[in-house]
Design a protein around this motif. Structure first.
Motif, PDB file in Angstrom:
ATOM      1  N   TYR A 253       0.455  -0.820   0.402  1.00  0.00           N
ATOM      2  CA  TYR A 253      -0.021  -0.311   0.426  1.00  0.00           C
ATOM      3  C   TYR A 253       1.193   0.816  -0.049  1.00  0.00           C
ATOM      4  N   THR A 254       0.414   2.144  -0.881  1.00  0.00           N
ATOM      5  CA  THR A 254       1.915   3.923  -0.493  1.00  0.00           C
ATOM      6  C   THR A 254       0.857   4.360  -0.211  1.00  0.00           C
ATOM      7  N   THR A 255       1.310   5.456   0.485  1.00  0.00           N
ATOM      8  CA  THR A 255       0.558   6.997   0.452  1.00  0.00           C
ATOM      9  C   THR A 255       1.408   7.883   0.691  1.00  0.00           C
ATOM     10  N   THR A 256       1.593   9.556   0.787  1.00  0.00           N
ATOM     11  CA  THR A 256       2.679  10.162   0.372  1.00  0.00           C
ATOM     12  C   THR A 256       2.085  11.121   2.089  1.00  0.00           C
ATOM     13  N   ALA A 257       2.772  11.672   2.320  1.00  0.00           N
ATOM     14  CA  ALA A 257       2.877  12.882   4.014  1.00  0.00           C
ATOM     15  C   ALA A 257       3.764  14.387   3.305  1.00  0.00           C
ATOM     16  N   ARG A 258       2.924  15.164   3.728  1.00  0.00           N
ATOM     17  CA  ARG A 258       3.885  16.479   3.696  1.00  0.00           C
ATOM     18  C   ARG A 258       5.290  16.517   4.101  1.00  0.00           C
ATOM     19  N   ALA A 259       5.626  16.774   3.557  1.00  0.00           N
ATOM     20  CA  ALA A 259       7.522  16.571   4.442  1.00  0.00           C
ATOM     21  C   ALA A 259       8.382  18.563   4.698  1.00  0.00           C
ATOM     22  N   ALA A 399      11.212   8.494  -1.644  1.00  0.00           N
ATOM     23  CA  ALA A 399      12.212   9.998  -1.903  1.00  0.00           C
ATOM     24  C   ALA A 399      11.213  11.020  -1.671  1.00  0.00           C
ATOM     25  N   ILE A 400      11.990  12.237  -1.104  1.00  0.00           N
ATOM     26  CA  ILE A 400      11.498  13.429  -1.061  1.00  0.00           C
ATOM     27  C   ILE A 400      10.771  14.075  -2.053  1.00  0.00           C
ATOM     28  N   PHE A 401      10.085  14.267  -2.833  1.00  0.00           N
ATOM     29  CA  PHE A 401       9.861  15.456  -4.373  1.00  0.00           C
ATOM     30  C   PHE A 401       8.508  16.378  -4.339  1.00  0.00           C
ATOM     31  N   PRO A 402       9.331  17.693  -4.955  1.00  0.00           N
ATOM     32  CA  PRO A 402       8.219  18.679  -4.814  1.00  0.00           C
ATOM     33  C   PRO A 402       6.467  18.223  -6.081  1.00  0.00           C
ATOM     34  N   ARG A 403       5.633  17.870  -5.405  1.00  0.00           N
ATOM     35  CA  ARG A 403       4.405  17.730  -5.800  1.00  0.00           C
ATOM     36  C   ARG A 403       3.182  18.991  -6.332  1.00  0.00           C
ATOM     37  N   ALA A 404       2.134  19.099  -6.905  1.00  0.00           N
ATOM     38  CA  ALA A 404       1.784  20.223  -6.897  1.00  0.00           C
ATOM     39  C   ALA A 404       0.668  20.395  -6.797  1.00  0.00           C
ATOM     40  N   HIS A 407      -4.158  25.445  -3.919  1.00  0.00           N
ATOM     41  CA  HIS A 407      -4.653  25.269  -2.202  1.00  0.00           C
ATOM     42  C   HIS A 407      -5.844  26.057  -2.061  1.00  0.00           C
ATOM     43  N   ASP A 408      -6.378  26.131  -1.506  1.00  0.00           N
ATOM     44  CA  ASP A 408      -7.991  26.802  -0.388  1.00  0.00           C
ATOM     45  C   ASP A 408      -8.000  28.135  -0.988  1.00  0.00           C
ATOM     46  N   ASP A 409      -7.570  28.864  -2.086  1.00  0.00           N
ATOM     47  CA  ASP A 409      -7.914  30.171  -2.592  1.00  0.00           C
ATOM     48  C   ASP A 409      -7.811  29.357  -4.471  1.00  0.00           C
ATOM     49  N   GLY A 410      -7.926  27.903  -4.519  1.00  0.00           N
ATOM     50  CA  GLY A 410      -7.945  28.085  -5.642  1.00  0.00           C
ATOM     51  C   GLY A 410      -6.757  27.764  -6.649  1.00  0.00           C
ATOM     52  N   THR A 411      -6.107  29.100  -6.046  1.00  0.00           N
ATOM     53  CA  THR A 411      -4.178  29.342  -6.842  1.00  0.00           C
ATOM     54  C   THR A 411      -2.994  27.722  -6.514  1.00  0.00           C
ATOM     55  N   VAL A 412      -2.593  27.143  -7.922  1.00  0.00           N
ATOM     56  CA  VAL A 412      -1.678  26.500  -8.026  1.00  0.00           C
ATOM     57  C   VAL A 412      -0.149  26.080  -7.244  1.00  0.00           C
ATOM     58  N   GLY A 413       0.560  25.472  -6.280  1.00  0.00           N
ATOM     59  CA  GLY A 413       1.548  25.853  -6.155  1.00  0.00           C
ATOM     60  C   GLY A 413       2.036  24.576  -6.506  1.00  0.00           C
ATOM     61  N   ALA A 414       3.390  24.551  -5.450  1.00  0.00           N
ATOM     62  CA  ALA A 414       4.104  23.010  -4.638  1.00  0.00           C
ATOM     63  C   ALA A 414       4.686  22.856  -4.064  1.00  0.00           C
ATOM     64  N   GLU A 415       4.211  21.500  -3.473  1.00  0.00           N
ATOM     65  CA  GLU A 415       5.091  21.722  -2.409  1.00  0.00           C
ATOM     66  C   GLU A 415       5.560  19.913  -1.731  1.00  0.00           C
ATOM     67  N   GLN A 416       6.533  19.851  -1.080  1.00  0.00           N
ATOM     68  CA  GLN A 416       7.928  18.339  -1.206  1.00  0.00           C
ATOM     69  C   GLN A 416       6.515  17.766  -0.162  1.00  0.00           C
ATOM     70  N   ARG A 417       6.800  16.318  -0.799  1.00  0.00           N
ATOM     71  CA  ARG A 417       6.524  15.682  -0.281  1.00  0.00           C
ATOM     72  C   ARG A 417       6.590  13.833  -0.032  1.00  0.00           C
ATOM     73  N   ILE A 418       7.129  13.371   1.030  1.00  0.00           N
ATOM     74  CA  ILE A 418       7.170  12.109   0.804  1.00  0.00           C
ATOM     75  C   ILE A 418       6.378  11.064   1.165  1.00  0.00           C
ATOM     76  N   GLY A 419       6.909   9.592   0.621  1.00  0.00           N
ATOM     77  CA  GLY A 419       6.623   8.366  -0.299  1.00  0.00           C
ATOM     78  C   GLY A 419       6.239   7.585   1.018  1.00  0.00           C
ATOM     79  N   PHE A 420       5.394   6.762   1.207  1.00  0.00           N
ATOM     80  CA  PHE A 420       5.821   5.788   1.484  1.00  0.00           C
ATOM     81  C   PHE A 420       5.020   3.913   1.452  1.00  0.00           C
ATOM     82  N   SER A 421       5.713   2.910   1.422  1.00  0.00           N
ATOM     83  CA  SER A 421       5.423   1.794   0.508  1.00  0.00           C
ATOM     84  C   SER A 421       4.797   0.790   1.866  1.00  0.00           C
ATOM     85  N   LEU A 422       3.719   0.740   2.356  1.00  0.00           N
ATOM     86  CA  LEU A 422       3.670   0.250   3.448  1.00  0.00           C
ATOM     87  C   LEU A 422       3.735  -2.087   2.882  1.00  0.00           C
TER      88      LEU A 422
END
Length: 454
Positions: A253-259, A399-404, A407-422
């Protein structure tokens, strides 16, 4: 008088060692503590030193033999000295029917050339129990009745790992022959089964091959290649991975989290006062600490499944996959859930360095209840870690990688996320259970500054 060098006890949990290669021969001069052979257990590959100086008078086992700990391994003494006296003094004359040493009043003669212990017993079969632990494990992993291996090539006819491999190879060849002759092909065995004797039988001549068009370039095919037999830790890893897949129901199972929190805390710790002992804490340490907290909460993941019994553990003994020059090793951080972040970071690094240097205690390569494998440093964004059975779960850290992100106001940005594989054993962990584990892991990671305070 000559000295008998015995197989050392390489850890409290080690009962026998397989000789991978001899580094000395009869007639060689050796110094005390000089390495005489390489051996492997089911966990690691190690070197055995001589406990005496002198000339090698006899090697008592062959490469590939599974030698019980504290049993005679070789004899060292003065050049030309007869090793029989030293062996007679300890009452050893070779391997018994169960593969262990047996005592007699008349010790077997020892040749001047390297040899296995005298095999004066009648040929024995696997049905008598004369098989090595590694042979039995390999046979079980491949659903082979070890009693079908009629005679072994080990001391006194003992069935060892290479005999099981040969039997498996013959079985594969038999299946291939049956397929080549069609489903109606019959052998000479009961009910028309293909036997090993049928494999040697002549086959019908193959139809004349149609001439193939020569390669336009005239390049050699297939070209240079190198064949390297698996041995040592690499051989152990291969067997354990096959056993893992064959003996469990694995699902990933895979998921990501804000890094952002991980990166911010790592930067703060790196710049912290040296006397606090926290400036060496890595992203891997922080994630491992969060994984320990999660495994302690979800005890059905911090567990062993063996012989139809699920054993859950209150304490988390964390296995860490470590890349070493000899292959993958998994040291265990015992009672990791009782450690502070600083203690966990220091202990995990000490174990990793010991594994890489080849000086780790074999007992610390066993006993883990949950394992973490981190490939994030290699830029891997997702992978499927294999269970370290009898454990029922393993966490892969990506790895930690940038993802689109929107935001709550509708604007688009990028944030760093880390992936997990259980990866979890579906026999005891349902999909919803695995999902809840990952949900809590994400919560602990995204709030890592609070998590480490707990």
């Amino acid at each position: 008088m000559a000295t008998v060098v015995v197989m050392p006890q390489l850890g409290n949990s080690v009962e026998s060692c397989l000789i991978v290669s001899w580094l000395v021969a009869v007639g060689d001069a050796v110094a005390e503590n000089a390495i005489v052979c390489e051996v492997e257990t089911d966990k690691a590959s190690m070197e055995v030193p001589s406990t005496a100086a002198g000339t090698v008078l006899a090697l008592l086992w062959d490469e590939g033999d599974d030698v019980p700990v504290k049993e005679p391994l070789l004899v060292v003494g003065a050049a030309g000295e007869d090793p029989k006296a030293a062996l007679a003094e300890i009452g050893w004359s070779g391997a018994g029917d169960d593969g262990s040493a047996r005592s007699t009043e008349e010790p077997a003669a020892v040749d001047d050339e390297p040899s296995a212990p005298a095999a004066d017993d009648a040929p024995r079969t696997a049905a008598t129990g004369a098989s090595s632990p590694r042979a039995r494990a390999l046979a079980q992993a491949n659903s082979l009745d070890i009693a079908s291996v009629s005679e072994g090539s080990g001391p006194g006819g003992r069935v060892i790992e290479r005999d099981v491999r040969a039997a498996l190879s013959n079985s594969t060849a038999a299946a291939a022959r049956a397929g080549a002759h069609g489903s109606d092909a019959a052998g000479t065995g009961i009910g028309g089964r293909i036997t090993t004797g049928d494999l040697a039988a002549p086959t019908e001549p193959a139809a004349e091959a149609t001439p193939a068009t020569a390669a336009a370039s005239g390049r050699e095919y297939p070209g240079p290649s190198t064949a390297t037999p698996l041995k040592g830790v690499r051989k152990v890893i291969a067997e354990r991975m096959m056993h893992s897949l064959a003996s469990s129901a694995q699902l990933t199972y895979t998921t990501t989290a804000r890094a952002a929190g991980l990166l911010a805390l790592r930067a703060k710790l790196k710049g912290s006062p040296e006397e606090l002992g926290l400036n060496g804490v890595t992203i891997g340490d922080l994630v491992g600490f969060a994984a320990i907290k999660t495994a302690a909460k979800h005890t059905n993941h911090n567990a062993h499944l063996a012989d139809g019994t699920l054993t859950t553990f209150e304490n988390v003994h964390l296995g860490m996959a470590v890349d070493t020059p000899r292959g993958l090793l998994v040291p265990t951080v015992r009672n990791a859930n009782q450690m502070s972040l600083r203690e966990f970071s220091a202990t995990s690094k000490e174990l990793a360095f010991a594994a890489i240097d080849g000086r780790i205690d074999p007992d610390l390569l066993a006993g883990a209840t949950f394992t973490v494998s981190n490939l994030g440093g290699f830029g891997i964004e997702s992978f499927t870690p294999l269970l370290n059975v009898p454990q029922v779960a393993i966490l892969g850290v990506d790895a930690i990688f940038p993802r689109a992100v929107i935001h709550d106001d509708g604007t688009v940005g990028a944030e760093q996320r880390i992936g997990f594989s259980l990866t979890a054993d579906h026999r005891v962990i349902d999909g919803a259970d695995a999902a809840r584990f990952l949900q809590d892991l994400v919560k602990y990671v995204e709030n890592i500054d609070i998590t480490v305070l707990g």
